[in-house]
Design a protein around this motif. Structure first.
Motif: not given
Length: 493
Positions: A328, A367, A369-370, A426, A434
């Motif tokens: 991510m 990151d 990945t949002k 995220r 996670d």
């Protein structure tokens, strides 16, 4: 029934000729590979690369006392690089040996293949028929060539969503019999009028010789893969026999790729990776986590991937959690598809498809990945098996929800707690430690298995559950051993 399917049925029925020789389905398809290659060369009037004494006409005319002896010698010599100069032929026949023991059975098989008509309807009948045979083998054996074969319907959906383009480098680090690579090639050909729309000969040559990259670790499967590529006019120049988790997988030819499409093997790998560039999973002894790290690292900045993984990749602690954080951070993990059980011919194997795009930054500070969109196609899904095969139409709603952007950036709608498609930021995922094993619909998977009807499907379900349990125990033992080593090392310091 289309001509290719009719051909597959006729070829499959020939298997009965070899039953009393104790032949398995995979051995049968391998045997057919040898004979079909010789027959194909004859039909295409392309036998100049085959020594005259081993051509189809000679084999067909040999008497029953000589035919098996001649065939055995042909298999030995066609795999000998000093006797045959064509690299593709040598690769297909390398270390080939027949499992036919009765000359009369070989004679019947040759005669039956000779009587089939190949080019009456479609130019690509050989390729289509061979693909059909491989799929049939997967359906009959549940698990062929030491691995689960990916259903063609799922392959087609993944290729359609990832939209491979001419000029891109496309990789499958666990090729199997080549389903993803061939489907990607067919997609690109359809988009470019069989590559005739490409402007230069160099571009066309790139598609045939350079665009497709892959690795397969099982020799018998590699032989089927080469034959499949050959029948689809794909040069195997960048398709190698080897272990992706060894230094082979770290070669330059398998880096900086535009697109990865793959279904890596699951379960214990017999030891950790032997390549030195997998920093997160260097000590992991199962296949799935190191393969995901390979995919992340093999993509070029901006490259994209669709990777099939088992459930434990979504929730494993330790190295699993570290790998998800890496994924991510380096990539935009935009979509997870939770697949129905049973489509991999083993009911207990629960799988997902990760769709992600590598960041344009080599080392992202934040990151990439949002938010992650999760589509639950598993909860409440029907039982899939021999009597109810998985079809492309079963994923129509997912395809619509995914949208037209191959990087997952199309406008999407969160369907809420009652729907199958939801968005998680995220931050949401971080608060879950996670953990990406996120469900909200009632999972009726176990009840769905009650609907299995055939002994094959029921046996496959039992095998799948046992295999999953053993894999989880093996992973736990590896984790405990690794922790013990780390603790010992810290104590020594």
């Amino acid at each position: 029934m289309n001509p290719a399917a009719d051909l597959v049925n006729k070829l499959w029925r020939l298997c009965a000729l070899l039953r009393k020789d104790g032949v398995t389905y995979q051995q049968y398809v391998t045997e057919l590979t040898y004979l079909l290659f010789l027959k194909m060369a004859s039909e295409q009037k392309d036998e100049t690369r085959i020594p005259a004494q081993y051509r189809w006409k000679v084999l067909k005319s040999a008497n029953e006392t000589e035919v098996l002896k001649l065939y055995r010698q042909a298999l030995i010599d066609l795999g000998d690089g000093e006797k045959v100069s064509d690299r593709a032929i040598v690769s297909i026949f390398q270390n080939a040996a027949t499992i036919v023991r009765d000359p009369a059975n070989l004679r019947k098989l040759i005669n039956a293949i000779d009587e089939l008509h190949w080019f009456t309807e479609e130019r690509d009948s050989f390729g289509d028929a061979y693909e059909g045979l491989l799929q049939r083998m997967a359906e009959e054996t549940k698990r062929g060539a030491g691995q689960y074969f990916t259903p063609r319907a799922l392959i087609d959906v993944m290729v359609r969503l990832m939209q491979p383009e001419a000029g891109e480098i496309i990789e499958d680090p666990a090729c199997g019999t080549g389903g993803f690579l061939i489907a990607a090639n067919l997609h690109m050909k359809a988009e470019t009028d069989d590559y005739f729309d490409l402007e230069t000969d160099k571009e066309k040559e790139f598609q045939i010789k350079e665009a497709l990259r892959g690795i397969e670790n099982v020799p018998d499967t590699y032989r089927l893969l080469l034959m499949n590529l050959y029948l689809h006019s794909i040069d195997p120049n960048n398709i190698v026999l080897g272990d992706t988790l060894s230094p082979t997988g770290a070669r330059q030819q398998f880096k900086n790729v535009d697109l990865i499409l793959t279904n890596p093997p699951f379960g214990p790998a017999g030891g950790p990776p032997t390549r030195d560039d997998l920093t997160i999973t260097s000590a992991v002894s199962s296949y799935q986590l190191p393969f995901v790290e390979h995919c992340i690292r093999a993509l070029k900045p901006g490259g994209r991937a669709a990777v099939i993984i088992p459930d434990n990749v979504l929730f494993d602690d330790g190295r699993g959690k570290a790998l998800r954080k890496m994924l991510m951070n380096w990539c935009d993990l935009h979509t997870i598809l939770r697949l129905p059980v049973g489509i991999f011919y083993a009911q207990g194997v629960k799988t997902n498809v990760l769709f992600f795009t590598r960041s344009e930054d080599e080392a992202p500070v934040q990151d990439a990945t949002k938010a992650v969109w999760i589509y639950d196609a598993r909860s409440g899904a029907p039982s899939y098996g021999k009597t109810n095969p998985f079809r492309i139409s079963d994923l129509d709603d997912f395809v619509k929800a995914f949208g037209s952007d191959r990087n997952g950036r199309a406008k999407r709608k969160d369907q809420g707690e009652e729907g199958r498609f939801r968005r998680f930021t995220r931050e949401d995922i971080a608060t879950r430690g996670d953990n990406l094993d996120i469900t909200w619909l009632k999972d009726t998977t176990d009840q769905a298995e009650d609907g299995l009807e055939t002994p094959e499907d029921i046996a496959a379900a039992i095998e799948g559950h046992l295999k999953s349990a053993l894999e989880e125990i093996a992973a736990l033992m590896a984790e405990l051993e690794r922790d013990a080593v780390d603790t010992g090392a810290e104590a020594a310091e």
